[in-house]
Design a protein around this motif. Structure first.
Motif, PDB file in Angstrom:
ATOM      1  N   GLY A   8      91.175 -25.172  63.440  1.00 20.82           N
ATOM      2  CA  GLY A   8      91.960 -25.251  64.664  1.00 20.82           C
ATOM      3  C   GLY A   8      91.135 -24.980  65.904  1.00 20.82           C
ATOM      4  N   PHE A   9      90.323 -23.940  65.870  1.00 17.34           N
ATOM      5  CA  PHE A   9      89.511 -23.615  67.048  1.00 17.34           C
ATOM      6  C   PHE A   9      88.410 -24.643  67.282  1.00 17.34           C
ATOM      7  CE2 PHE A   9      91.348 -19.326  66.480  1.00 17.34           C
ATOM      8  CZ  PHE A   9      92.009 -19.302  67.699  1.00 17.34           C
ATOM      9  N   LEU A  10      87.861 -25.203  66.219  1.00 18.59           N
ATOM     10  CA  LEU A  10      86.873 -26.279  66.399  1.00 18.59           C
ATOM     11  C   LEU A  10      87.528 -27.516  66.999  1.00 18.59           C
ATOM     12  CD1 LEU A  10      84.716 -25.950  63.156  1.00 18.59           C
ATOM     13  CD2 LEU A  10      84.039 -25.393  65.509  1.00 18.59           C
ATOM     14  N   LEU A  11      88.729 -27.829  66.543  1.00 15.00           N
ATOM     15  CA  LEU A  11      89.458 -28.969  67.102  1.00 15.00           C
ATOM     16  C   LEU A  11      89.826 -28.710  68.569  1.00 15.00           C
ATOM     17  CD1 LEU A  11      90.620 -31.746  66.393  1.00 15.00           C
ATOM     18  CD2 LEU A  11      92.731 -30.594  65.720  1.00 15.00           C
ATOM     19  N   LEU A  12      90.277 -27.506  68.863  1.00 13.40           N
ATOM     20  CA  LEU A  12      90.603 -27.151  70.243  1.00 13.40           C
ATOM     21  C   LEU A  12      89.366 -27.267  71.131  1.00 13.40           C
ATOM     22  CD1 LEU A  12      92.642 -26.036  72.303  1.00 13.40           C
ATOM     23  CD2 LEU A  12      91.926 -23.732  71.601  1.00 13.40           C
ATOM     24  N   MET A  13      88.242 -26.759  70.651  1.00 10.64           N
ATOM     25  CA  MET A  13      87.003 -26.845  71.425  1.00 10.64           C
ATOM     26  C   MET A  13      86.597 -28.302  71.630  1.00 10.64           C
ATOM     27  SD  MET A  13      83.346 -24.925  70.915  1.00 10.64           S
ATOM     28  CE  MET A  13      82.851 -25.823  69.467  1.00 10.64           C
ATOM     29  N   ALA A  14      86.763 -29.129  70.611  1.00 12.47           N
ATOM     30  CA  ALA A  14      86.408 -30.550  70.732  1.00 12.47           C
ATOM     31  C   ALA A  14      87.296 -31.243  71.765  1.00 12.47           C
ATOM     32  CB  ALA A  14      86.531 -31.236  69.371  1.00 12.47           C
ATOM     33  N   PHE A  15      88.604 -30.990  71.726  1.00 16.08           N
ATOM     34  CA  PHE A  15      89.501 -31.610  72.704  1.00 16.08           C
ATOM     35  C   PHE A  15      89.201 -31.119  74.122  1.00 16.08           C
ATOM     36  CE2 PHE A  15      92.758 -32.534  69.246  1.00 16.08           C
ATOM     37  CZ  PHE A  15      92.660 -33.909  69.379  1.00 16.08           C
ATOM     38  N   ASP A  16      88.998 -29.808  74.282  1.00 15.14           N
ATOM     39  CA  ASP A  16      88.684 -29.274  75.605  1.00 15.14           C
ATOM     40  C   ASP A  16      87.358 -29.823  76.131  1.00 15.14           C
ATOM     41  OD1 ASP A  16      90.940 -27.739  76.098  1.00 15.14           O
ATOM     42  OD2 ASP A  16      90.110 -25.932  75.186  1.00 15.14           O
ATOM     43  N   THR A  17      86.385 -29.926  75.262  1.00 14.09           N
ATOM     44  CA  THR A  17      85.085 -30.459  75.653  1.00 14.09           C
ATOM     45  C   THR A  17      85.211 -31.925  76.045  1.00 14.09           C
ATOM     46  OG1 THR A  17      83.968 -28.891  74.195  1.00 14.09           O
ATOM     47  CG2 THR A  17      82.697 -30.799  74.900  1.00 14.09           C
ATOM     48  N   LEU A  18      85.962 -32.692  75.256  1.00  9.82           N
ATOM     49  CA  LEU A  18      86.196 -34.098  75.583  1.00  9.82           C
ATOM     50  C   LEU A  18      86.813 -34.237  76.964  1.00  9.82           C
ATOM     51  CD1 LEU A  18      86.466 -37.158  74.893  1.00  9.82           C
ATOM     52  CD2 LEU A  18      88.712 -36.583  73.921  1.00  9.82           C
ATOM     53  N   SER A  19      87.826 -33.432  77.260  1.00  9.84           N
ATOM     54  CA  SER A  19      88.493 -33.567  78.556  1.00  9.84           C
ATOM     55  C   SER A  19      87.573 -33.186  79.703  1.00  9.84           C
ATOM     56  CB  SER A  19      89.792 -32.765  78.594  1.00  9.84           C
ATOM     57  OG  SER A  19      89.565 -31.422  78.318  1.00  9.84           O
ATOM     58  N   GLN A  20      86.799 -32.110  79.559  1.00 12.24           N
ATOM     59  CA  GLN A  20      85.906 -31.696  80.644  1.00 12.24           C
ATOM     60  C   GLN A  20      84.796 -32.723  80.896  1.00 12.24           C
ATOM     61  OE1 GLN A  20      86.377 -29.068  82.688  1.00 12.24           O
ATOM     62  NE2 GLN A  20      88.287 -28.811  81.578  1.00 12.24           N
ATOM     63  N   LEU A  21      84.185 -33.210  79.831  1.00 15.03           N
ATOM     64  CA  LEU A  21      83.114 -34.200  79.990  1.00 15.03           C
ATOM     65  C   LEU A  21      83.669 -35.525  80.509  1.00 15.03           C
ATOM     66  CD1 LEU A  21      80.933 -33.481  76.838  1.00 15.03           C
ATOM     67  CD2 LEU A  21      80.481 -32.808  79.203  1.00 15.03           C
ATOM     68  N   SER A  22      84.865 -35.877  80.062  1.00 14.87           N
ATOM     69  CA  SER A  22      85.485 -37.119  80.540  1.00 14.87           C
ATOM     70  C   SER A  22      85.801 -37.040  82.031  1.00 14.87           C
ATOM     71  CB  SER A  22      86.766 -37.418  79.753  1.00 14.87           C
ATOM     72  OG  SER A  22      86.460 -37.732  78.418  1.00 14.87           O
ATOM     73  N   PHE A  23      86.291 -35.893  82.477  1.00  9.74           N
ATOM     74  CA  PHE A  23      86.550 -35.736  83.913  1.00  9.74           C
ATOM     75  C   PHE A  23      85.256 -35.827  84.711  1.00  9.74           C
ATOM     76  CE2 PHE A  23      90.891 -33.796  83.519  1.00  9.74           C
ATOM     77  CZ  PHE A  23      91.502 -34.702  84.370  1.00  9.74           C
ATOM     78  N   LYS A  24      84.209 -35.260  84.182  1.00  5.71           N
ATOM     79  CA  LYS A  24      82.921 -35.318  84.881  1.00  5.71           C
ATOM     80  C   LYS A  24      82.435 -36.763  84.968  1.00  5.71           C
ATOM     81  CE  LYS A  24      78.509 -33.032  85.130  1.00  5.71           C
ATOM     82  NZ  LYS A  24      78.596 -31.968  86.106  1.00  5.71           N
ATOM     83  N   LEU A  25      82.523 -37.492  83.881  1.00  4.21           N
ATOM     84  CA  LEU A  25      82.100 -38.894  83.882  1.00  4.21           C
ATOM     85  C   LEU A  25      83.010 -39.749  84.763  1.00  4.21           C
ATOM     86  CD1 LEU A  25      81.151 -39.155  80.141  1.00  4.21           C
ATOM     87  CD2 LEU A  25      79.619 -39.619  82.063  1.00  4.21           C
ATOM     88  N   ALA A  26      84.307 -39.483  84.726  1.00  3.95           N
ATOM     89  CA  ALA A  26      85.233 -40.226  85.587  1.00  3.95           C
ATOM     90  C   ALA A  26      84.909 -39.960  87.055  1.00  3.95           C
ATOM     91  CB  ALA A  26      86.674 -39.838  85.283  1.00  3.95           C
ATOM     92  N   GLY A  27      84.595 -38.717  87.366  1.00  3.89           N
ATOM     93  CA  GLY A  27      84.233 -38.379  88.737  1.00  3.89           C
ATOM     94  C   GLY A  27      82.978 -39.084  89.200  1.00  3.89           C
TER      95      GLY A  27
END
Length: 136
Positions: A8-27
């Motif tokens: 669960g925590f690995l999945l949570l970290m993966a989703f959170d990481t995906l969202s942060q990196l995606s926002f950075k790339l979108a920006g």
């Protein structure tokens, strides 16, 4: 139950990481910023925006599932591991510098999570009446 927490925590970290990196790339792809409809429409054509939304949705549902079972202290602390993963991936993907203060901060986050996890484990053993290693 440990496997559930770990997965669960690995999945949570993966989703959170995906969202942060995606926002950075979108920006990065949203430049130059303009306050008009054309800019918003251009931004909506960027796949990274949808990666960020997917990441946040996945993190929300994963977090809600974890909260049903995991102790809140260690769970809340572990939910911030994405700070470390985003930092490390940003070094690789965006060539951001890995400075001493960042490394110290990441180590402090990990140490705090480990301390909370150990304290929670000791408390669980104490409640169950089991002997705890390192105590007399």
């Amino acid at each position: 139950m440990r496997r559930f927490y770990l997965a669960g925590f690995l999945l949570l970290m993966a989703f959170d990481t995906l969202s942060q990196l995606s926002f950075k790339l979108a920006g990065q792809h949203a430049l130059p910023v303009a306050a008009n409809l054309a800019w918003v429409l251009r931004l909506l054509r960027e796949p990274w925006i949808y990666g960020a939304v997917l990441g946040y949705l996945g993190a929300f549902f994963t977090w809600m599932s974890l909260l049903r079972h995991a102790p809140i202290g260690p769970a809340f602390a572990a939910s911030h591991l994405e700070v470390v993963s985003v930092m490390l991936l940003s070094v690789w993907l965006f060539h951001e510098p890995l400075t001493a203060p960042r490394v110290v901060g990441a180590a402090a986050i990990v140490a705090g999570i480990v301390c909370l996890g150990l304290a929670e484990a000791r408390e669980a053993h104490a409640i169950a009446g089991e002997p705890v290693a390192g105590t007399a």
